[in-house]
Design a protein around this motif. Structure first.
Motif, PDB file in Angstrom:
ATOM      1  N   SER A 120       3.952  -5.349   8.276  1.00  0.00           N
ATOM      2  CA  SER A 120       2.556  -5.161   7.881  1.00  0.00           C
ATOM      3  C   SER A 120       2.371  -3.768   7.288  1.00  0.00           C
ATOM      4  O   SER A 120       2.994  -2.797   7.741  1.00  0.00           O
ATOM      5  CB  SER A 120       1.643  -5.325   9.101  1.00  0.00           C
ATOM      6  N   LEU A 121       1.505  -3.681   6.277  1.00  0.00           N
ATOM      7  CA  LEU A 121       1.233  -2.396   5.634  1.00  0.00           C
ATOM      8  C   LEU A 121      -0.002  -1.702   6.198  1.00  0.00           C
ATOM      9  O   LEU A 121      -0.460  -0.705   5.639  1.00  0.00           O
ATOM     10  CB  LEU A 121       1.064  -2.604   4.124  1.00  0.00           C
ATOM     11  N   ASP A 122      -0.551  -2.234   7.289  1.00  0.00           N
ATOM     12  CA  ASP A 122      -1.799  -1.687   7.829  1.00  0.00           C
ATOM     13  C   ASP A 122      -1.696  -0.210   8.160  1.00  0.00           C
ATOM     14  O   ASP A 122      -2.647   0.555   7.957  1.00  0.00           O
ATOM     15  CB  ASP A 122      -2.223  -2.471   9.079  1.00  0.00           C
ATOM     16  N   PHE A 170      -2.165   1.610   4.938  1.00  0.00           N
ATOM     17  CA  PHE A 170      -3.548   1.505   4.475  1.00  0.00           C
ATOM     18  C   PHE A 170      -4.465   2.443   5.258  1.00  0.00           C
ATOM     19  O   PHE A 170      -5.466   2.930   4.734  1.00  0.00           O
ATOM     20  CB  PHE A 170      -4.065   0.063   4.630  1.00  0.00           C
ATOM     21  N   ALA A 180       1.668  -3.605  -1.856  1.00  0.00           N
ATOM     22  CA  ALA A 180       1.108  -4.924  -1.533  1.00  0.00           C
ATOM     23  C   ALA A 180       1.067  -5.802  -2.770  1.00  0.00           C
ATOM     24  O   ALA A 180       1.318  -7.017  -2.703  1.00  0.00           O
ATOM     25  CB  ALA A 180      -0.294  -4.751  -0.945  1.00  0.00           C
ATOM     26  N   GLY A 211       1.437  -9.510  -1.332  1.00  0.00           N
ATOM     27  CA  GLY A 211       1.107  -9.474   0.095  1.00  0.00           C
ATOM     28  C   GLY A 211      -0.161 -10.207   0.451  1.00  0.00           C
ATOM     29  O   GLY A 211      -1.236  -9.609   0.546  1.00  0.00           O
ATOM     30  N   SER A 217      -2.140  -8.839   3.211  1.00  0.00           N
ATOM     31  CA  SER A 217      -2.900  -7.610   2.949  1.00  0.00           C
ATOM     32  C   SER A 217      -4.230  -7.900   2.277  1.00  0.00           C
ATOM     33  O   SER A 217      -4.957  -6.973   1.919  1.00  0.00           O
ATOM     34  CB  SER A 217      -2.078  -6.678   2.044  1.00  0.00           C
ATOM     35  N   SER A 238      -7.539  -6.227   3.587  1.00  0.00           N
ATOM     36  CA  SER A 238      -7.613  -4.783   3.298  1.00  0.00           C
ATOM     37  C   SER A 238      -7.863  -4.531   1.819  1.00  0.00           C
ATOM     38  O   SER A 238      -8.652  -3.659   1.445  1.00  0.00           O
ATOM     39  CB  SER A 238      -6.315  -4.096   3.731  1.00  0.00           C
ATOM     40  N   LEU A 239      -7.213  -5.289   0.948  1.00  0.00           N
ATOM     41  CA  LEU A 239      -7.378  -5.085  -0.486  1.00  0.00           C
ATOM     42  C   LEU A 239      -8.808  -5.401  -0.926  1.00  0.00           C
ATOM     43  O   LEU A 239      -9.397  -4.686  -1.745  1.00  0.00           O
ATOM     44  CB  LEU A 239      -6.381  -5.952  -1.261  1.00  0.00           C
TER      45      LEU A 239
END
Length: 856
Positions: A384-386, A389, A404, A409, A412, A415-416
């Motif tokens: 996860s890229l949280d 972010f 992402a 992703g 994601s 969030s995006l």
């Protein structure tokens, strides 16, 4: 290169070269800089308005005078003019002799009839012709000359004469090791550098019949150690390239010792070449863990060589040593270029766990982006890229959004969408998120982009969302597109919108179906018509509907007869008014073309256009850009996996990326792995750019173009004047906060402004760029430009009115004439003008500097 008593002392070692386009022969003075040289343009040697003067070569003759070969032709080659043009003069040519009036007459001699001893005395001459030609005759005599050279050498005491003797020995394959050793320790760095080059030739294993020196011999090796550690950078440069000729592993590791001394761009390039030529043995040494050099040397090797050569060593290194928290070394970028899934996973986990500092985290995420974009390679394990972010650093957040995007992703998406819709975030973050939503696609992305496209509160976000939506769901994007287009305040603004949406395959036909129902003005319609003619687009249906709606306002094609008639009347035009037309924003001429080195790179440089192109060809190029496209400016039309159509001129491409310069002078980088189709395209200059100008305006513009490069006010070939500035409004509010950031040039808000061809900035353009609302007081107008000096020197700068001036943030004493000491390198000049007393024309001049374009 001028040398000898046939020309005055301040011309010695000047470089004379020909500019056949501009009907001139130019002169450049030569100066040392670091390990190399730079030139400064001096007043022209020969300049004429005669269109047939086409100098193509220049030599210094036996009498000391310069001889100029003049092709003597009104038409030049290089693709601008048809090879069958009847105006080509295929029979005539001229040789011009140029001589300094103060020079004494030189006797003419037949050098082949002179004794070797007489030739050797002429070798010492300062006259370049006599010295070189006498050497040539001696070399051709072979063995009989060798004895004369050896005897003559014993009589020489001047080191420069001894260097000439060394060159003769080299050319005649005569051993002269003791002479070489003497010159290698000369007090003159130029002689040491020249001797080091000879050392490289004589140590070269490929030298025939046999090397004079053996690199492995202790005394020879010691000479190289001495040269690569010399006090002067040019000697070190010659040593680096000489060691490349030797080619052994020991020679390569010795060359790397140059990194223990100050480096410059010449040394960097020389070492880059040497390391690449020795890449295989150096990498073998690294893989066998036998490299004993410094970290700096290791970094240089891995940065210079092709990434694929470093693959195995990279895996070994990462298995044994963790990546530094500050990301030092080449490792992060190397992983991005060549690392496999396991190496990328290691990089990703360290970034996600905040095992890097802020700058290194950004680099790590960008390396992961690069691996996916160019190689379709990603970490071995999903993540996860949280965490990324959530980092407060905007550069890290932007990099995470790009990651992402390339990873597609879906996890994601929440969030995006939040980034794209949150008003409190910067425009950079929001636009990056919109681009990511476009690339990922899906119903969530379409829903978010639809809402943003119809949001009238933020036109930039609405525009970007509409263009993104067009790539995903074309029908849904049509309504907001026309709504935004109808509010475009200029043709240039409308043109950007049309170009953006027509990048989607099939969009033209869908827009044509709805066009009749829209309320658009002529500027908005004309922008659409222009966009249908851009860079290889085939939008005939859309073009037909646009022409129908415009009626008489639509541009009609110019017939050959009409173009010839227009060309015959160019003398009726006013070139000064034509320059104003050229500078109009809606024509965007300066976006694509440069004059005097300033402007776009989409089309050919126009500095000498009027001196090189016949008027009828100028007319044709304006009205029918595809008729003759200059070599190097042919476009390519590319289709990508996601149905985008992109056209541009190919530049800077690599094995992994296709790089195109589009019609807006922007570089578009496309991974080759994403390209599904590519074909040649037409000229990027659209048809119809000048069609709507009045006939008098067309004549004015053509008159201006026809004067470019000719002697007079439209000659931008000479230096000595600033041609590009940043302009900043010095309001009362801004100055109350202090002017330190203004005079340093670092504050945001500078607007670019190019000078006229003669270097002037018109008062009216300064007024327009700095105009303020009625409730804000404008106190000063600030100008910023960049200069470069070749060596530590006193610089004189002059302006036509009283101003304040700062260089690198430091005040310079003066009123209209300023003088200051500046070190070698680039500098920022800031000028402050009284907003209530702006001059009609402003210019900044100096013969002591090179004026540079502003950085992006």
């Amino acid at each position: 290169m001028i040398s000898g008593e046939s020309f005055q002392s301040d011309w010695q070692n000047s470089i004379i070269t020909c500019d056949f386009r501009a009907n001139r022969v130019t002169r450049f003075s030569l100066q040392e800089q670091d390990a190399g040289y730079i030139t400064t343009q001096e007043p022209d040697l020969v300049r004429t308005s005669a269109a047939t003067f086409r100098p193509i070569d220049v030599k210094q003759g036996p009498d000391g005078a310069l001889y100029i070969a003049d092709w003597s032709n009104p038409i030049i080659n290089h693709g601008e003019v048809d090879f069958r043009d009847p105006r080509r003069d295929r029979w005539h040519g001229r040789i011009w002799r140029v001589r300094w009036k103060g020079a004494a007459d030189q006797p003419k001699r037949d050098l082949t009839r002179l004794e070797s001893s007489e030739l050797l005395s002429l070798v010492k001459s300062q006259d370049r012709y006599l010295s070189h030609q006498s050497s040539r005759v001696l070399i051709e005599r072979g063995e009989p000359a060798r004895t004369a050279i050896r005897n003559w050498l014993e009589e020489q005491t001047d080191e420069y004469d001894k260097l000439k003797a060394l060159w003769l020995c080299q050319a005649t394959d005569s051993a002269a090791q003791s002479l070489l050793e003497e010159l290698l320790v000369s007090k003159d760095h130029r002689i040491r550098a020249a001797a080091t080059r000879v050392l490289g030739c004589w140590t070269d294993p490929q030298h025939q019949p046999n090397p004079w020196l053996n690199f492995d011999a202790p005394e020879t090796h010691a000479r190289f150690v001495q040269a690569v550690n010399d006090s002067h950078p040019r000697v070190r440069l010659e040593a680096i390239r000489a060691l490349a000729k030797v080619g052994s592993l020991e020679a390569g590791t010795l060359a790397l010792q140059v990194l223990e001394h100050p480096m410059d761009r010449f040394l960097d390039h020389a070492l880059f070449l040497t390391v690449n030529e020795m890449a295989d043995p150096l990498m073998q040494l690294l893989e066998q863990q036998q490299f004993e050099g410094t970290d700096q040397q290791l970094d240089f090797i891995l940065t210079a060589i092709e990434p694929d050569k470093a693959k195995r060593f990279l895996a070994q290194r990462l298995a044994n040593e963790p990546l530094a928290k500050d990301g030092s070394g080449p490792w992060i970028e190397l992983i991005g270029k060549t690392g496999g899934p396991e190496e990328l996973n290691l990089l990703m986990m360290q970034a996600l766990s905040r095992g890097f500092d802020e700058e290194a985290t950004e680099r790590a995420v960008n390396a992961l982006v690069m691996a996916q974009r160019l190689r379709k390679t990603r970490p071995s394990k999903p993540a996860s890229l949280d965490n990324l972010f959530g980092m407060p650093s905007e550069p890290v957040r932007l990099a995470a959004i790009r990651l992402a995007e390339v990873w597609q992703g879906q996890g994601s998406m929440t969030s995006l969408i939040d980034f794209a819709t949150r008003d409190s975030l910067s425009m950079k973050v929001r636009l990056a998120a919109i681009q990511a939503l476009k690339s990922i696609g899906g119903s969530q992305a379409v829903g978010a982009l639809t809402a943003l496209a119809n949001d009238e509160q933020n036109q930039d976000i609405s525009r970007a969302s509409t263009l993104a939506l067009a790539a995903l769901e074309t029908d849904t994007a049509i309504k907001p597109f026309f709504a935004i287009l109808s509010k475009a305040k200029s043709e240039a603004e409308a043109l950007d919108l049309w170009r953006g949406i027509l990048g989607v395959q099939g969009m033209g036909n869908k827009l044509a179906e709805q066009l009749q129902n829209q309320s658009l003005n002529d500027e908005q319609l004309m922008a659409g018509l222009r966009s249908t003619r851009d860079g290889g687009r085939q939008e005939s249906r859309l073009g037909d509907v646009l022409r129908e709606l415009m009626g008489d306002s639509a541009a009609s094609l110019m017939t050959p007869e009409a173009m010839l008639a227009l060309a015959s009347r160019v003398s009726e035009g006013d070139p000064a008014r034509g320059e104003g037309i050229y500078r109009r924003t809606e024509l965007a001429c300066a976006t694509c073309h440069a004059i005097g080195g300033i402007g776009g790179k989409v089309g050919p440089d126009m500095t000498s256009l009027g001196a090189s192109a016949p008027v009828d060809y100028l007319v044709e190029s304006l009205f029918i850009p595809d008729a003759k496209v200059k070599e190097g400016y042919h476009s390519s039309v590319v289709v990508t996996e996601d149905n985008q159509i992109i056209s541009g001129i190919e530049v800077e491409s690599t094995e992994d990326e296709l790089v195109l310069r589009n019609a807006q002078d922007r570089l578009i980088r496309l991974p080759k792995i994403d390209i599904v189709g590519k074909k040649p395209g037409p000229s990027l200059m659209p048809v119809g750019v000048v069609d709507r100008l009045s006939e008098q305006e067309q004549l004015d513009l053509l008159s201006f173009l026809s004067q470019l490069g000719k002697p007079g006010p439209f000659d931008a070939s000479q230096g000595g004047v600033a041609r590009e500035y940043g302009v900043l409004a010095g309001t009362h509010r801004r100055e109350q906060q202090g002017i330190e950031q203004i005079i340093s040039g670092e504050i945001d808000g500078w607007q670019p402004l190019k000078s006229l061809v003669n270097g002037d900035l018109p008062r009216q353009e300064l007024v327009e760029l700095t105009r303020q609302p009625i409730n804000i007081a404008l106190v000063h107008v600030y100008l910023k430009t960049r200069i470069e000096v070749a060596r530590d020197t006193t610089v004189r700068l002059s302006v036509p009115t009283s101003v304040g001036m700062w260089v690198n943030g430091q005040p310079i004493e003066g009123d209209r004439d300023f003088s200051t000491e500046l070190p070698t390198g680039q500098h920022v000049v800031v000028i402050r003008l009284d907003a209530r007393d702006l001059p009609e024309q402003f210019r900044l001049e100096s013969k002591d500097v090179t004026f540079l374009a502003l950085e992006d």
